[in-house]
Write an enzyme that holds these catalytic residues in place. Structure first.
Site, PDB file in Angstrom:
ATOM      1  N   ASP A   1      -4.121  -4.934   6.091  1.00 37.23           N
ATOM      2  CA  ASP A   1      -3.857  -3.506   6.265  1.00 37.23           C
ATOM      3  C   ASP A   1      -4.621  -3.012   7.478  1.00 37.23           C
ATOM      4  O   ASP A   1      -5.726  -3.475   7.772  1.00 37.23           O
ATOM      5  CB  ASP A   1      -4.303  -2.725   5.020  1.00 37.23           C
ATOM      6  CG  ASP A   1      -4.067  -1.227   5.179  1.00 37.23           C
ATOM      7  OD1 ASP A   1      -2.908  -0.805   5.186  1.00 37.23           O
ATOM      8  OD2 ASP A   1      -5.059  -0.479   5.295  1.00 37.23           O
TER       9      ASP A   1
ATOM     10  N   GLU B   1      -5.993   0.556   9.510  1.00 33.76           N
ATOM     11  CA  GLU B   1      -6.191   1.995   9.605  1.00 33.76           C
ATOM     12  C   GLU B   1      -6.153   2.345  11.087  1.00 33.76           C
ATOM     13  O   GLU B   1      -6.764   1.643  11.904  1.00 33.76           O
ATOM     14  CB  GLU B   1      -7.520   2.433   8.987  1.00 33.76           C
ATOM     15  CG  GLU B   1      -7.597   2.227   7.479  1.00 33.76           C
ATOM     16  CD  GLU B   1      -6.559   3.033   6.719  1.00 33.76           C
ATOM     17  OE1 GLU B   1      -6.186   4.138   7.199  1.00 33.76           O
ATOM     18  OE2 GLU B   1      -6.105   2.574   5.660  1.00 33.76           O
TER      19      GLU B   1
ATOM     20  N   HIS C   1      -7.669   4.713   1.328  1.00 33.16           N
ATOM     21  CA  HIS C   1      -7.207   4.686   2.722  1.00 33.16           C
ATOM     22  C   HIS C   1      -8.233   4.000   3.631  1.00 33.16           C
ATOM     23  O   HIS C   1      -8.425   4.390   4.779  1.00 33.16           O
ATOM     24  CB  HIS C   1      -6.887   6.097   3.237  1.00 33.16           C
ATOM     25  CG  HIS C   1      -5.685   6.702   2.581  1.00 33.16           C
ATOM     26  ND1 HIS C   1      -4.398   6.304   2.861  1.00 33.16           N
ATOM     27  CD2 HIS C   1      -5.580   7.666   1.629  1.00 33.16           C
ATOM     28  CE1 HIS C   1      -3.550   6.998   2.127  1.00 33.16           C
ATOM     29  NE2 HIS C   1      -4.236   7.824   1.376  1.00 33.16           N
TER      30      HIS C   1
ATOM     31  N   ASP D   1      -7.620  -0.926   0.276  1.00 37.91           N
ATOM     32  CA  ASP D   1      -6.175  -0.777   0.119  1.00 37.91           C
ATOM     33  C   ASP D   1      -5.480  -2.124  -0.040  1.00 37.91           C
ATOM     34  O   ASP D   1      -4.504  -2.251  -0.782  1.00 37.91           O
ATOM     35  CB  ASP D   1      -5.590  -0.038   1.327  1.00 37.91           C
ATOM     36  CG  ASP D   1      -5.877   1.454   1.285  1.00 37.91           C
ATOM     37  OD1 ASP D   1      -6.589   1.890   0.366  1.00 37.91           O
ATOM     38  OD2 ASP D   1      -5.398   2.183   2.174  1.00 37.91           O
TER      39      ASP D   1
END
Length: 418
Positions: free
Chosen positions: A14, A16, A161, A166
């Site tokens: 993931d 950000e 988040h 996550d």
């Protein structure tokens, strides 16, 4: 440490990123997180997480900080993407990639990051996008199928988040969904009940809602001919809106309740447009319909006039009226309807869209839900054909943004006649 020669593990990952505030502004990776998972035992073998310093710290806007909490101060001493490119490549290259909405977002951002440093990106030997997979196999029983909604559905807590958190939540969601689907396969025709935790942030469990319940017309949406012009007022609240300058968001009220209107059988003049972008640089979908009654035009003009007077202190913005009358077509007014977008992680649209057979004249006919979130333009383009008709359930959203001001008609629900 897993051997780099072994490529059998599934790499859940993931990113950000920053949230662009202008269409031309790029995304910048702020954090990378991943776990390697044994596909036979479904256990985590290894994890990696790091903050990433973008080449331009000014890309970290207030919107970015609200989305993931990562500030410029937090990454000022972090490695650049160039510093971690080899490690990320070793984790991902030649493995199966997994993540939520990775095909449309994370994979794209990753390729952009490698292109910026003139490096070839890692290539997967397969991909598992849990958003697409679970939407197809698990259905809409968990609502909008966002990670936060899925996690709440299974009682896994709130989404942070942050990349590694996550990723691990994504892995747990996949395992829970797989277990439910396995049990259901042993009991064809039955849906396994999942206990819903007490959580104020939970979305409603759509599996307990029948098709007819899901589309019970709400009394809060008033037909235009039932709105009293004299009862329309405008007020401001202290909530911040990304589409409104200053610290107050404008609301249009009818008898002290936010005005929402229902417009039936509106003829589509022009289909879906992706010309306009939102504050994060994503396409803002809209389409144009005929203003099918003088009563509706009068209502919208009244809302325009009252709201414009309320906002008249800012004379730098050009007011854009709701009802459009092109030269030579004064008797054919049109209005633009916008699909509702997410303000959070910005991964999709939120308007509920139904379809209903045009040949069915019975009021008892139940519209069928097409989608309620996260869809591609191509999947919807065929629905919004010029000449077709829609029933629209609309809220009125005043804006004052980049020297343009007006009211957006935002569709909470649409029923497309086909």
């Amino acid at each position: 440490m897993v051997s780099s020669v072994d490529r059998s593990e599934i790499a859940f990952f993931d990113l950000e990123t920053t949230i662009p505030t202008r269409p031309e502004q790029p995304y910048a990776i702020l954090e990378f997180g991943s776990i390697l998972v044994c596909p036979k035992k479904l256990i985590e073998l290894e994890s990696f997480e790091t903050l990433v310093r973008p080449h331009d710290l000014s890309l970290i806007s207030a919107s970015s900080v609200r989305a993931n909490g990562i500030t410029a101060d937090a990454v000022v001493s972090a490695p650049t993407f160039s510093d971690i490119a080899d490690r990320v490549y070793d984790i991902l290259h030649g493995r199966v990639w997994a993540g939520h909405n990775i095909l449309r977002f994370d994979c794209v951002r990753l390729r952009e990051a490698y292109a910026q440093i003139n490096r070839s990106p890692p290539e997967p030997k397969g991909t598992i996008d849990s958003l697409a997979l679970l939407t197809q196999r698990f259905g809409r029983r968990a609502g909008d199928m966002k990670m936060a909604s899925l996690a709440a559905y299974f009682g896994l807590g709130q989404q942070s988040h942050r990349s590694l958190d996550d990723v691990r939540m994504n892995f747990e969601v996949v395992k829970h969904c797989a277990t439910v689907l396995f049990l259901e396969s042993a009991n064809p025709g039955e849906q396994i009940p999942i206990p819903i935790p007490s959580n104020e942030a939970m979305v409603e469990d759509s599996s307990s809602t029948t098709q007819s319940d899901a589309f019970t017309p709400q009394t809060e949406f008033l037909p235009s001919n039932e709105v009293s012009m004299a009862s329309i007022t405008v007020s401001s609240s202290s909530s911040v809106s990304p589409y409104f300058h200053g610290s107050h968001k404008i609301q249009i009220l009818h008898r002290d309740i936010p005005l929402q209107i229902r417009c039936d059988s509106m003829r589509i003049r022009f289909g879906l447009s992706t010309k306009y972008l939102d504050h994060a640089g994503r396409p803002r979908l809209s389409f144009v319909v005929d203003a099918n009654s003088s009563n509706l035009c009068d209502l919208l003009n009244t809302c325009d006039n009252i709201t414009k007077r309320f906002m008249d202190s800012d004379r730098n913005s050009e007011w854009r009226p709701l009802v459009s009358r092109k030269p030579g077509f004064f008797d054919s007014p049109t209005i633009r309807l916008h699909l509702r977008t997410e303000d959070g992680d910005g991964s999709g649209w939120m308007t509920e869209i139904y379809k209903k057979e045009s040949s069915s004249l019975s009021s008892l006919s139940i519209p069928q839900l097409v989608t309620s979130s996260r869809y591609d333009v191509a999947e919807l383009d065929w629905l919004f054909r010029p000449g077709g008709f829609v029933d629209a359930y609309l809220c009125l959203d005043p804006y004052n943004y980049q020297q343009n001001a007006g009211i957006r008609l935002v569709a909470k629900k649409l029923v497309v006649h086909y």
